[in-house]
Design a protein around this motif. Sequence first.
Motif, PDB file in Angstrom:
ATOM      1  N   ASP A  52       3.595  -8.876   2.990  1.00  0.00           N
ATOM      2  CA  ASP A  52       4.519  -7.850   2.235  1.00  0.00           C
ATOM      3  C   ASP A  52       5.516  -7.083   2.562  1.00  0.00           C
ATOM      4  O   ASP A  52       5.776  -7.204   3.969  1.00  0.00           O
ATOM      5  CB  ASP A  52       2.797  -6.772   0.848  1.00  0.00           C
ATOM      6  N   TYR A  53       6.158  -6.053   2.182  1.00  0.00           N
ATOM      7  CA  TYR A  53       6.711  -4.921   3.509  1.00  0.00           C
ATOM      8  C   TYR A  53       6.164  -4.074   4.117  1.00  0.00           C
ATOM      9  O   TYR A  53       6.693  -3.688   5.293  1.00  0.00           O
ATOM     10  CB  TYR A  53       7.921  -4.268   2.294  1.00  0.00           C
ATOM     11  N   ASP A  54       5.122  -3.629   4.159  1.00  0.00           N
ATOM     12  CA  ASP A  54       4.257  -3.552   5.344  1.00  0.00           C
ATOM     13  C   ASP A  54       4.043  -3.752   6.380  1.00  0.00           C
ATOM     14  O   ASP A  54       4.107  -4.167   7.641  1.00  0.00           O
ATOM     15  CB  ASP A  54       3.012  -2.660   4.717  1.00  0.00           C
ATOM     16  N   GLU A  55       3.490  -4.794   6.168  1.00  0.00           N
ATOM     17  CA  GLU A  55       3.492  -5.980   7.497  1.00  0.00           C
ATOM     18  C   GLU A  55       4.562  -6.384   7.600  1.00  0.00           C
ATOM     19  O   GLU A  55       5.133  -6.051   9.049  1.00  0.00           O
ATOM     20  CB  GLU A  55       2.341  -7.063   6.932  1.00  0.00           C
ATOM     21  N   ALA A  74      -2.160  -5.519  -3.207  1.00  0.00           N
ATOM     22  CA  ALA A  74      -1.162  -6.179  -2.115  1.00  0.00           C
ATOM     23  C   ALA A  74      -1.666  -7.080  -1.728  1.00  0.00           C
ATOM     24  O   ALA A  74      -3.010  -7.619  -2.386  1.00  0.00           O
ATOM     25  CB  ALA A  74      -1.053  -5.010  -1.160  1.00  0.00           C
ATOM     26  N   ALA A  75      -0.186  -8.469  -2.329  1.00  0.00           N
ATOM     27  CA  ALA A  75      -0.832  -9.358  -2.267  1.00  0.00           C
ATOM     28  C   ALA A  75      -1.246  -9.546  -0.400  1.00  0.00           C
ATOM     29  O   ALA A  75      -0.165  -9.995   0.466  1.00  0.00           O
ATOM     30  CB  ALA A  75       0.394 -10.774  -1.787  1.00  0.00           C
ATOM     31  N   ARG A 118      -1.498 -11.678   3.033  1.00  0.00           N
ATOM     32  CA  ARG A 118      -0.644 -12.384   3.565  1.00  0.00           C
ATOM     33  C   ARG A 118      -1.245 -13.648   3.585  1.00  0.00           C
ATOM     34  O   ARG A 118      -2.605 -14.124   3.251  1.00  0.00           O
ATOM     35  CB  ARG A 118      -0.949 -11.679   4.848  1.00  0.00           C
ATOM     36  N   ARG A 128       8.742  -6.227  16.799  1.00  0.00           N
ATOM     37  CA  ARG A 128       7.555  -5.724  17.236  1.00  0.00           C
ATOM     38  C   ARG A 128       6.032  -6.119  16.799  1.00  0.00           C
ATOM     39  O   ARG A 128       5.626  -6.868  16.252  1.00  0.00           O
ATOM     40  CB  ARG A 128       7.216  -4.940  16.881  1.00  0.00           C
ATOM     41  N   VAL A 160      -6.178  -5.603  -1.773  1.00  0.00           N
ATOM     42  CA  VAL A 160      -5.489  -6.562  -0.596  1.00  0.00           C
ATOM     43  C   VAL A 160      -6.357  -8.033  -1.966  1.00  0.00           C
ATOM     44  O   VAL A 160      -7.648  -8.364  -1.233  1.00  0.00           O
ATOM     45  CB  VAL A 160      -5.558  -6.737   0.195  1.00  0.00           C
ATOM     46  N   VAL A 218       0.924  -1.387   0.229  1.00  0.00           N
ATOM     47  CA  VAL A 218       0.188  -0.131  -0.204  1.00  0.00           C
ATOM     48  C   VAL A 218       0.716   1.547  -0.018  1.00  0.00           C
ATOM     49  O   VAL A 218      -0.046   2.179  -0.587  1.00  0.00           O
ATOM     50  CB  VAL A 218      -1.252   0.164   1.312  1.00  0.00           C
ATOM     51  N   THR A 219       1.942   0.817   0.947  1.00  0.00           N
ATOM     52  CA  THR A 219       2.530   2.296   0.498  1.00  0.00           C
ATOM     53  C   THR A 219       3.361   3.037  -0.838  1.00  0.00           C
ATOM     54  O   THR A 219       3.666   3.554  -1.476  1.00  0.00           O
ATOM     55  CB  THR A 219       4.142   1.655   1.741  1.00  0.00           C
ATOM     56  N   ASN A 251       7.358  -5.257   7.879  1.00  0.00           N
ATOM     57  CA  ASN A 251       7.871  -3.640   9.268  1.00  0.00           C
ATOM     58  C   ASN A 251       6.872  -3.345  10.424  1.00  0.00           C
ATOM     59  O   ASN A 251       7.769  -2.992  11.443  1.00  0.00           O
ATOM     60  CB  ASN A 251       8.514  -2.543   8.085  1.00  0.00           C
ATOM     61  N   ALA A 252       5.899  -3.205   9.874  1.00  0.00           N
ATOM     62  CA  ALA A 252       4.760  -3.064  10.915  1.00  0.00           C
ATOM     63  C   ALA A 252       5.318  -4.148  12.203  1.00  0.00           C
ATOM     64  O   ALA A 252       5.294  -3.894  13.648  1.00  0.00           O
ATOM     65  CB  ALA A 252       3.881  -3.187  10.084  1.00  0.00           C
TER      66      ALA A 252
END
Lengths: 199, 199
Positions: B180-183, B127-128, B130, B158, B98, B86-87, B185-186
Amino acid sequence: MELNTLVDAVMKNIFVELEASGRHVHVTAQQAKTLFGHGLTPERALSQPGQFVAKERVTVIGPKGKFEKVAVLGPERPEAQVEISVTDGRVLGILPPVRLSGDVAGTPGAVLEGPAGKVELNQGVMAAKRHIHMHPADAAKMGVKDKQRVRLQTFTARPVVFEDVTVRVHPAFQTSVHLDYDEANACGFQKGDLGRIVP
Amino acid sequence: MELNTLVDAVMKNIFVELEASGRHVHVTAQQAKTLFGHGLTPERALSQPGQFVAKERVTVIGPKGKFEKVAVLGPERPEAQVEISVTDGRVLGILPPVRLSGDVAGTPGAVLEGPAGKVELNQGVMAAKRHIHMHPADAAKMGVKDKQRVRLQTFTARPVVFEDVTVRVHPAFQTSVHLDYDEANACGFQKGDLGRIVP
């Protein structure tokens, strides 16, 4: 009591509003003077009383890249802080440690550039640790205390339970959850979405 | 059985390895020819058998921005797909829905540009969602089935519980969670981190 008012009251006892914080910078009064030639000018009030987005913008520069027109939040603080996401960190070439606001010791630095000058920060770059700002009345209702770490379920398009969310209680706080954009996008956050503290 | 072997065996019954997928593109054989003048050339094998990162790279262009040197995954597929976070979508000016891989109907398009030509996609940007790739033996051990939606706790810096994670079972799959990278990194993902399916 009207039904809507009742529903609203019940909602506020159970749910907490989610907010996503984009990348932003806090500066000292001295740094504002160097960067802009004057102090910060309020442009728009934030949800937390007294806090504002300034008219002024800065460029944040790291070893690998930069972000232009980054928001500066006021009022000025005793110490500078650059809050970015881990994704932002990849662009800048800075790995931001996950910290609570104010806990800047040992964090990496960056360069700030404004229309009037540059400031080189030795520290202050972080990914804000997710937290819940709470008014004492709401904290009492939800049975949580300042500095307590809780689990927070999100009612969002990509639902998650965030573990280790720090509660910060202060009479000046309006109750809301602060996520960064990695977290907001990972849970599919949209404005108005709610979360709930779960066991 | 040696202790290390035993620990390893127990671990594999309880935990699932996490993987973060960066932005990437799948193309058809015809599109590869248009973009590169030839089919995809394997550069590096991926964790899923037969899948590879191609030597070829493309530029993904949206209405607001573009990403250069985006990875292309092979082998070629019957339909193109552009998987972004999404970023990333904010940079491109495309809001990616998604979706599970392959479910491209009604998704937005984008332009792909390679050294030999351009391809305009009418759909395929997502956005794949998860998911967990699972070998049937692991699915049986963990008591889950193909298409089941489960909760996944991450043992990461985290920590979060991702809700609504789709299980995909196939004999060709190596068991791992795809974020994905948002997930990633979150949840503070680092290579080697594990997750666990929880009730």
